[in-house]
Scaffold this motif. Structure first.
Motif, PDB file in Angstrom:
ATOM      1  N   LEU A  73      53.279  17.829 -21.822  1.00  0.00           N
ATOM      2  CA  LEU A  73      52.439  18.699 -22.646  1.00  0.00           C
ATOM      3  C   LEU A  73      52.115  19.978 -21.871  1.00  0.00           C
ATOM      4  O   LEU A  73      51.961  19.956 -20.654  1.00  0.00           O
ATOM      5  CB  LEU A  73      51.134  17.977 -23.025  1.00  0.00           C
ATOM      6  N   PRO A  74      52.031  21.113 -22.566  1.00  0.00           N
ATOM      7  CA  PRO A  74      51.754  22.387 -21.880  1.00  0.00           C
ATOM      8  C   PRO A  74      50.444  22.346 -21.094  1.00  0.00           C
ATOM      9  O   PRO A  74      49.397  21.969 -21.631  1.00  0.00           O
ATOM     10  CB  PRO A  74      51.676  23.398 -23.032  1.00  0.00           C
ATOM     11  N   LYS A  75      50.507  22.718 -19.837  1.00  0.00           N
ATOM     12  CA  LYS A  75      49.310  22.710 -18.992  1.00  0.00           C
ATOM     13  C   LYS A  75      48.305  23.771 -19.423  1.00  0.00           C
ATOM     14  O   LYS A  75      47.119  23.695 -19.083  1.00  0.00           O
ATOM     15  CB  LYS A  75      49.703  22.915 -17.539  1.00  0.00           C
ATOM     16  N   GLU A  76      48.796  24.779 -20.160  1.00  0.00           N
ATOM     17  CA  GLU A  76      47.887  25.824 -20.629  1.00  0.00           C
ATOM     18  C   GLU A  76      46.813  25.280 -21.565  1.00  0.00           C
ATOM     19  O   GLU A  76      45.712  25.826 -21.646  1.00  0.00           O
ATOM     20  CB  GLU A  76      48.680  26.928 -21.344  1.00  0.00           C
ATOM     21  N   LEU A  77      47.131  24.186 -22.265  1.00  0.00           N
ATOM     22  CA  LEU A  77      46.138  23.580 -23.149  1.00  0.00           C
ATOM     23  C   LEU A  77      44.946  23.056 -22.353  1.00  0.00           C
ATOM     24  O   LEU A  77      43.793  23.277 -22.721  1.00  0.00           O
ATOM     25  CB  LEU A  77      46.781  22.450 -23.951  1.00  0.00           C
ATOM     26  N   ILE A  95      42.555  16.515 -27.181  1.00  0.00           N
ATOM     27  CA  ILE A  95      43.784  17.316 -27.059  1.00  0.00           C
ATOM     28  C   ILE A  95      44.998  16.418 -26.812  1.00  0.00           C
ATOM     29  O   ILE A  95      45.952  16.416 -27.593  1.00  0.00           O
ATOM     30  CB  ILE A  95      43.654  18.369 -25.937  1.00  0.00           C
ATOM     31  N   TYR A  96      44.961  15.657 -25.725  1.00  0.00           N
ATOM     32  CA  TYR A  96      46.142  14.890 -25.330  1.00  0.00           C
ATOM     33  C   TYR A  96      46.487  13.794 -26.340  1.00  0.00           C
ATOM     34  O   TYR A  96      47.658  13.648 -26.717  1.00  0.00           O
ATOM     35  CB  TYR A  96      45.918  14.280 -23.944  1.00  0.00           C
ATOM     36  N   VAL A  97      45.499  13.022 -26.748  1.00  0.00           N
ATOM     37  CA  VAL A  97      45.784  11.916 -27.667  1.00  0.00           C
ATOM     38  C   VAL A  97      46.279  12.414 -29.033  1.00  0.00           C
ATOM     39  O   VAL A  97      47.299  11.906 -29.540  1.00  0.00           O
ATOM     40  CB  VAL A  97      44.550  11.008 -27.823  1.00  0.00           C
ATOM     41  N   PRO A  98      45.633  13.403 -29.671  1.00  0.00           N
ATOM     42  CA  PRO A  98      46.168  13.870 -30.966  1.00  0.00           C
ATOM     43  C   PRO A  98      47.576  14.447 -30.859  1.00  0.00           C
ATOM     44  O   PRO A  98      48.404  14.226 -31.751  1.00  0.00           O
ATOM     45  CB  PRO A  98      45.156  14.942 -31.389  1.00  0.00           C
TER      46      PRO A  98
END
Length: 294
Positions: free
Chosen positions: A167-171, A189-192
Motif C-alpha cells: 500500500l502507498p506509504k503516502e497514505l 485506512i489499511y483494513v478498508p
C-alpha cells in the motif's frame, strides 16, 4: 506485424479459456457425481449406474442423514467453530500483520519477528507438545480448543503483511500529519483498502476451520464433541457408527452405505460453496486506484 500479434493474442485467449474451462469441469464433475449418488436409489448406486444424473430419484438418504442426531450435533459444532474461530483468527492476523508490515526503522527487531513467525510455519513442536499444552490449559473437550490451538495462522499473516507493505506509504504519512495514530490508520485506512486480501484470507480461514478433522479427533475425548469433518471421517472409515446410531430399520433398507456417505459429504461441503460467491467478487476488485496522486 500488428495483425500477427493480434492473431497470436486471440489464439492465446482461446487456448486459455478452453484450458480454464477444462480445469473447472474437472473440479466440478466429482461434486456433481457425489450429489447424483446421494439422490439415487440404493440399487442404482450399488450397481454403479449413476454418473452425473440421479437414477431412481429419492431423498431417503438426506432424510436418513438429517435424522441422525450425531450428524446434526457435529454440524452445529462446526458452525459454532467457524463463527468463533474466523473472527478471532482475522482479528489476530490483522493485529500481527500490521506492525510487521512496517520498516525496521519503525519497528525495532521487525526482521527477527518475521523470521520467527516464518520459522514456526516451517518447523513445529509436534502433536505431543501441542496436546500437553491444551491439556494444561484445561481446554480439552471444549469448543475453545478447536478455536485457539491455531489462533494465529502464520501463512495468512505473511499474505496480509505483504499486502500491507504494497500500500502507498503516502497514505500513512498523510494520516500521521493529520494527527491519526497507528490504531486509527490500521482500521480506517489499511483494513478498508485491503478488502480483497482480507476476503481471500477470510475464505482460507473458513475453509481451514470447516475442513479440519484431525484436531477434533486429537483434542476431543468423546465422539459426541466431534466437529462435522471428524464425524464424517469416522463414518467414511466405517459405516458401523451410522448404523449403530440408527433405530429406523426401514430407512436402513432404503439407504445404502454409499448413498448415505454421499449425502453426508455433500451436506458437509455445501456451506463453503455457499460462502464462496459472496467473497469471490473481492478477488479482482481494484483497491488503491486513484487514492494517491504522485
Amino acid at each position: 506485424m500488428i495483425g500477427q500479434s493480434s492473431r497470436a493474442y486471440r489464439l492465446f485467449q482461446i487456448f486459455n479459456c478452453v484450458f480454464l474451462i477444462f480445469l473447472s469441469v474437472i473440479c466440478v464433475l466429482p461434486l456433481i457425481h457425489l450429489f447424483a449418488v446421494s439422490l439415487s436409489s440404493t440399487a442404482a448406486a450399488e450397481a454403479n449406474k449413476v454418473f452425473l444424473w440421479p437414477v431412481d430419484f429419492t431423498m431417503k438418504s438426506y432424510e436418513f442423514v438429517l435424522g441422525q442426531s450425531a450428524f446434526v450435533k457435529a454440524l452445529l459444532i462446526s458452525l459454532e467453530r467457524v463463527l468463533l474461530g474466523v473472527p478471532i483468527n482475522m482479528l489476530l492476523t490483522i493485529l500481527v500483520a500490521y506492525p510487521l508490515s512496517k520498516e525496521s526503522s519503525e519497528l525495532t527487531g521487525r526482521t527477527w519477528y518475521v523470521w520467527l513467525f516464518v520459522f514456526t510455519m516451517l518447523f513445529q513442536g509436534g502433536i505431543i507438545p501441542q496436546y500437553m499444552t491444551m491439556r494444561m490449559l484445561g481446554l480439552l473437550d471444549t469448543i475453545w480448543v478447536l478455536v485457539l490451538h491455531a489462533a494465529v495462522p502464520v501463512f495468512n499473516v505473511v499474505i496480509l503483511l505483504n499486502f500491507f507493505r504494497n500500500l502507498p506509504k503516502e497514505l500513512q504519512e498523510a494520516a500521521l500529519i493529520d494527527g491519526a495514530g497507528h490504531w486509527r490508520i490500521m482500521w480506517r485506512i489499511y483494513v478498508p483498502l485491503s478488502a480483497p486480501s482480507i476476503a481471500t484470507v477470510t475464505l482460507f480461514t473458513i475453509v481451514m476451520h470447516w475442513n479440519a478433522w484431525f484436531d477434533g479427533i486429537l483434542f476431543m475425548n468423546s465422539p459426541d464433541h466431534y466437529p462435522l469433518q471428524s464425524y464424517l471421517y469416522t463414518v467414511v472409515e466405517s459405516m458401523e457408527t451410522l448404523v449403530q446410531s440408527s433405530t429406523d430399520l426401514d430407512a436402513l433398507l432404503e439407504v445404502s452405505d454409499r448413498t448415505a456417505k454421499a449425502a453426508q459429504l455433500f451436506v458437509g461441503t455445501l456451506p463453503v460453496l455457499l460462502v464462496y460467491p459472496f467473497l469471490q467478487r473481492h478477488f479482482t476488485k481494484g483497491i488503491v486506484l486513484g487514492s494517491v496522486k504522485e
